[in-house]
Design a protein around this motif. Structure first.
Motif, mmCIF file in Angstrom:
data_model
loop_
_atom_site.group_PDB
_atom_site.id
_atom_site.type_symbol
_atom_site.label_atom_id
_atom_site.label_comp_id
_atom_site.label_asym_id
_atom_site.label_seq_id
_atom_site.Cartn_x
_atom_site.Cartn_y
_atom_site.Cartn_z
ATOM 1 N N ASP A 1 0.835 -1.197 0.000
ATOM 2 C CA ASP A 1 0.000 0.000 0.000
ATOM 3 C C ASP A 1 0.872 1.249 0.000
ATOM 4 O OD1 ASP A 1 -2.324 -1.460 0.039
ATOM 5 O OD2 ASP A 1 -2.414 -1.560 2.226
ATOM 6 N N LYS A 2 0.384 2.268 -0.646
ATOM 7 C CA LYS A 2 1.148 3.507 -0.791
ATOM 8 C C LYS A 2 1.602 4.061 0.551
ATOM 9 C CE LYS A 2 0.809 8.049 -3.028
ATOM 10 N NZ LYS A 2 -0.076 8.946 -3.828
ATOM 11 N N LEU A 3 0.715 4.002 1.550
ATOM 12 C CA LEU A 3 1.026 4.582 2.851
ATOM 13 C C LEU A 3 2.073 3.771 3.615
ATOM 14 C CD1 LEU A 3 -2.571 5.601 4.006
ATOM 15 C CD2 LEU A 3 -0.799 7.073 3.035
ATOM 16 N N ASN A 4 2.333 2.544 3.182
ATOM 17 C CA ASN A 4 3.282 1.685 3.893
ATOM 18 C C ASN A 4 4.619 1.533 3.174
ATOM 19 O OD1 ASN A 4 1.692 1.056 6.163
ATOM 20 N ND2 ASN A 4 0.549 -0.472 4.992
ATOM 21 N N LYS A 5 4.805 2.254 2.087
ATOM 22 C CA LYS A 5 6.053 2.110 1.328
ATOM 23 C C LYS A 5 7.281 2.453 2.172
ATOM 24 C CE LYS A 5 4.695 2.767 -3.527
ATOM 25 N NZ LYS A 5 4.950 3.597 -4.721
#
Length: 411
Positions: A228-232
């Motif tokens: 997920d983008k927020l977890n990159k």
């Protein structure tokens, strides 16, 4: 083909041996012999194929073999045009590394810094000038350059020149140098305007085509993480716990992302530098030098750094964001696995980037192997990540809007 089979003179053979070059790359083995014969050349080859040495070695050899009286006073006999400051610096470093036993002088000139030191180098006398078009034209307009003695002309990454709007400048510069010269043009792709330029400036050239989209990635171990983008950022920091990632260039899509990610990595005690177009030339050179000197483990970069930066022994390239143009994927990961070495490229992909991933895999003619992500997985690639809606905060009513109590009504 080995370098000792390429009819290079002994001083250059010593330099090549000192750099531990043994096996010539395809562009080198095919380009060096005709260039030593004095022929014009069109080389279609992507970054990371060794093309700088392919033209540097013949130029140094032919200049060295001139009569001693012709070497002094030093005049600019070879001109190499490069689209970016980083590439100009890298080309000059290649000439310097091949130069110890031939005693020829080279210098790079480029914008973004004061011209004083560059002008001083020219005034002291040089044999090889590496330049970006803008700074070259600027110094010419000031009467500080004499290009009447140029015998060897190289146009490197011509397609990038076209993308950056330099073709008109190149045509103006061509009028400043003698028509009788040996010309070499290198380009990763050959759009129509580059083809027209080839017809204008090359005379009966030898054509070398080493340009398949998957060629540069053959020796690079590639892997793909869905996240997920927020977890990159969390995933990146987790992966950097692995000591095998000795150093890495981490590519992001925007300048803001580069600065933000760099700050987060430093906060996590991971030494990082950022490099992008809004940085001053001095800060970019300093960041790159810190990375080369191992003072920074990570270089966070936008695609401005995808071409023309040559890092010895770069172990990893990490695509934090997928590139907008599929071809840039090859340019990015080509920063590792240089000069026959192996390397690893890690790519992150979130839901918003799934179409970009398809374009990349179509361009390189292969699927990137997926690694199961146990840390911060993306639940479903077919659906965008849904952010949890936070319950609205209850704010106390103001006295004016507060409902009167029953007792107050009675009053």
């Amino acid at each position: 083909m080995k370098f000792n089979e390429l009819q290079l003179i002994e001083p250059l053979q010593k330099a090549v041996a000192h750099l531990n070059y043994e096996e010539a790359s395809p562009i080198q083995s095919q380009a060096i012999p005709p260039l030593l014969e004095g022929k014009d050349l069109l080389g279609c080859a992507k970054t990371g194929t060794g093309k700088t040495a392919a033209f540097a070695l013949p130029i140094l050899q032919k200049l060295y073999l001139r009569e001693e009286a012709d070497k002094y006073p030093r005049t600019i006999k070879a001109l190499i045009l490069a689209p970016t400051r980083e590439l100009a610096i890298q080309i000059n470093e290649t000439f310097s590394s091949l130069n110890p036993y031939v005693n020829l002088k080279s210098a790079a000139i480029y914008g973004g810094v004061r011209q004083g030191q560059q002008v001083t180098a020219i005034e002291r006398g040089i044999d090889v000038l590496i330049a970006t078009p803008g700074r070259l034209w600027d110094l010419h307009e000031q009467g500080l350059l004499d290009l009447h003695h140029v015998e060897y002309f190289v146009l490197d990454e011509a397609d990038r020149m076209l993308d950056m709007g330099f073709i008109c400048d190149i045509r103006k510069i061509m009028k400043l140098i003698p028509s009788k010269r040996q010309t070499m043009l290198f380009s990763a792709t050959l759009p129509d305007e580059i083809q027209h330029l080839v017809n204008e400036i090359l005379h009966d050239p030898v054509r070398i085509m080493i340009s398949s989209g998957h060629m540069t990635v053959e020796k690079i171990q590639q892997s793909l993480y869905y996240v997920d983008k927020l977890n990159k950022t969390k995933l990146l920091i987790r992966l950097l716990d692995d000591p095998r990632i000795y150093n890495a260039i981490v590519f992001v899509r925007t300048k803001r992302n580069a600065d933000t990610l760099c700050k987060k990595l430093n906060k996590a005690k991971i030494t990082a530098e950022a490099i992008h177009g809004d940085k001053s030339q001095n800060s970019r050179v300093r960041a790159l030098q810190n990375f080369k000197d191992n003072k920074a483990r990570i270089l966070v970069a936008t695609d401005i750094a995808a071409r023309g930066i040559d890092i010895d022994d770069l172990t990893h390239v990490i695509n934090f964001d997928l590139p907008e143009q599929a071809e840039n994927y090859v340019h990015r990961i080509g920063r590792t696995a240089r000069a026959g070495a192996s390397g690893e490229a890690i790519t992150f992909c979130c839901y918003q980037e799934k179409d970009l991933l398809k374009e990349v895999e179509r361009f390189i003619h292969q699927s990137i192997p997926v690694v199961e992500n146990p840390y911060y997985p993306m639940e479903d690639l077919s659906q965008p990540v849904k952010k949890e809606k936070k319950a609205p905060k209850k704010t106390p009513a103001s006295p004016r809007n507060r409902r009167p109590s029953k007792s107050s009504k009675r009053r």
